[in-house]
Write a protein that holds these residues in place. Structure first.
Motif, PDB file in Angstrom:
ATOM      1  N   VAL A 171      30.669  -1.350  21.354  1.00 61.90           N
ATOM      2  CA  VAL A 171      30.825  -2.656  21.316  1.00 61.90           C
ATOM      3  C   VAL A 171      32.451  -3.083  20.833  1.00 61.90           C
ATOM      4  O   VAL A 171      32.941  -3.861  21.199  1.00 61.90           O
ATOM      5  CB  VAL A 171      29.945  -3.314  20.221  1.00 61.90           C
ATOM      6  N   GLU A 172      32.884  -2.198  19.729  1.00 63.56           N
ATOM      7  CA  GLU A 172      34.169  -2.287  19.542  1.00 63.56           C
ATOM      8  C   GLU A 172      35.026  -2.109  20.465  1.00 63.56           C
ATOM      9  O   GLU A 172      36.109  -3.151  20.607  1.00 63.56           O
ATOM     10  CB  GLU A 172      34.600  -1.148  18.350  1.00 63.56           C
ATOM     11  N   SER A 173      35.067  -1.190  21.406  1.00 57.97           N
ATOM     12  CA  SER A 173      36.017  -1.057  22.422  1.00 57.97           C
ATOM     13  C   SER A 173      35.849  -2.148  23.479  1.00 57.97           C
ATOM     14  O   SER A 173      36.796  -2.814  23.753  1.00 57.97           O
ATOM     15  CB  SER A 173      35.556   0.316  23.194  1.00 57.97           C
ATOM     16  N   LEU A 174      34.385  -2.712  23.742  1.00 57.36           N
ATOM     17  CA  LEU A 174      34.363  -3.649  24.701  1.00 57.36           C
ATOM     18  C   LEU A 174      35.114  -5.132  24.028  1.00 57.36           C
ATOM     19  O   LEU A 174      35.732  -5.842  24.786  1.00 57.36           O
ATOM     20  CB  LEU A 174      33.008  -4.018  24.930  1.00 57.36           C
ATOM     21  N   THR A 175      34.948  -5.191  22.715  1.00 61.33           N
ATOM     22  CA  THR A 175      35.444  -6.508  22.284  1.00 61.33           C
ATOM     23  C   THR A 175      36.978  -6.726  22.127  1.00 61.33           C
ATOM     24  O   THR A 175      37.576  -7.366  22.405  1.00 61.33           O
ATOM     25  CB  THR A 175      34.988  -6.638  20.731  1.00 61.33           C
ATOM     26  N   ARG A 176      37.677  -5.340  22.244  1.00 64.29           N
ATOM     27  CA  ARG A 176      39.100  -5.025  22.228  1.00 64.29           C
ATOM     28  C   ARG A 176      39.518  -5.490  23.710  1.00 64.29           C
ATOM     29  O   ARG A 176      40.389  -6.200  23.976  1.00 64.29           O
ATOM     30  CB  ARG A 176      39.461  -3.566  22.006  1.00 64.29           C
ATOM     31  N   SER A 177      38.782  -5.063  24.579  1.00 63.12           N
ATOM     32  CA  SER A 177      39.116  -5.177  25.962  1.00 63.12           C
ATOM     33  C   SER A 177      38.857  -6.684  26.436  1.00 63.12           C
ATOM     34  O   SER A 177      39.717  -7.306  27.046  1.00 63.12           O
ATOM     35  CB  SER A 177      38.105  -4.338  26.925  1.00 63.12           C
ATOM     36  N   LEU A 178      38.015  -7.209  25.687  1.00 59.47           N
ATOM     37  CA  LEU A 178      37.680  -8.772  26.080  1.00 59.47           C
ATOM     38  C   LEU A 178      38.915  -9.566  25.633  1.00 59.47           C
ATOM     39  O   LEU A 178      39.311 -10.445  26.244  1.00 59.47           O
ATOM     40  CB  LEU A 178      36.197  -9.197  25.605  1.00 59.47           C
ATOM     41  N   ALA A 179      39.305  -9.142  24.433  1.00 56.53           N
ATOM     42  CA  ALA A 179      40.187  -9.872  23.617  1.00 56.53           C
ATOM     43  C   ALA A 179      41.615  -9.871  24.342  1.00 56.53           C
ATOM     44  O   ALA A 179      42.365 -10.960  24.635  1.00 56.53           O
ATOM     45  CB  ALA A 179      40.540  -9.532  22.198  1.00 56.53           C
ATOM     46  N   GLN A 182      41.392 -11.890  27.479  1.00 53.52           N
ATOM     47  CA  GLN A 182      41.423 -13.366  27.040  1.00 53.52           C
ATOM     48  C   GLN A 182      42.820 -13.786  27.061  1.00 53.52           C
ATOM     49  O   GLN A 182      43.348 -14.776  27.230  1.00 53.52           O
ATOM     50  CB  GLN A 182      40.705 -13.631  26.115  1.00 53.52           C
TER      51      GLN A 182
END
Length: 207
Positions: A171-179, A182
């Motif tokens: 989840v941490e890696s996915l959140t960084r990728s999404l940020a 964006q």
């Protein structure tokens, strides 16, 4: 213990709460074989594991099946002399239920490394087929990692065809990728197009 003897003696049964230690041992073996310790991490207390296991056992959408060698002559056993040599976690795919075409998923499939090629996997798949029939499912979907060549071959021999590739991310890696996406830093990959076939060049004959 001969392979033929083991194959005739292995049976399957639904797991019980007291089977948690055997289940955890098989899951740890699966993680080690998959070299997935860095992905499937998490050191939970025995109480937390027992609570989660009970919830899984009580979930009507899942069934935990064990392959066991019964009797006092089992190589490894508990108070009943029973050896747990395989594990399968069966489930009903939620979307398939919505679409009215239920499918059974084999989310976890582990055979003890010392009992492979003795029919344990076939016993677990037979339990999956029976579970599918109970729930009116026409298909069974099993998961095997790309690195699990032996399991891939076994499933292919049992008639399983390739379906999809599953990927995992923290989840941490996915959140960084999404940020980053964006902010406009990660382009959306364009759909891949099939390469146009080149027409053979017809060369004229020269005199």
């Amino acid at each position: 213990m001969s392979g033929t003897g083991s194959r005739s003696r292995v049976v399957s049964r639904t797991a019980r709460a007291a089977d948690l230690p055997a289940v955890l041992a098989l899951v740890r073996q699966h993680r080690a074989d998959a070299h997935a310790g860095d992905v499937l991490t998490g050191h939970v207390s025995l109480n937390a594991a027992a609570s989660g296991f009970r919830r899984l056992l009580e979930d009507p959408g899942h069934r935990v099946v064990l392959a066991v060698l019964p009797g006092p002559h089992a190589a490894v056993g508990g108070a009943t002399g029973e050896a747990v040599v395989g594990l399968a976690v069966l489930g009903l795919d939620p979307l398939s239920l919505v679409l009215g075409n239920p499918q059974v998923t084999v989310d976890t499939f582990v055979v003890h490394r010392e009992h492979r090629r003795r029919g344990v996997g076939a016993v677990l798949l037979a339990a999956a087929a029976a579970y599918a029939q109970e729930n009116g499912a026409a298909h069974v979907v099993a998961v095997a990692g790309g690195h699990e060549a032996e399991r891939q071959r076994f499933l292919a021999r049992m008639g399983f065809a390739p379906l999809a590739t599953r990927r995992i991310v923290s989840v941490e890696s996915l959140t960084r990728s999404l940020a980053t996406w964006q902010r406009g830093g990660v382009p959306i990959p364009a759909p891949r197009r099939a390469a146009a076939r080149r027409r053979p060049v017809t060369r004229g004959l020269t005199a």
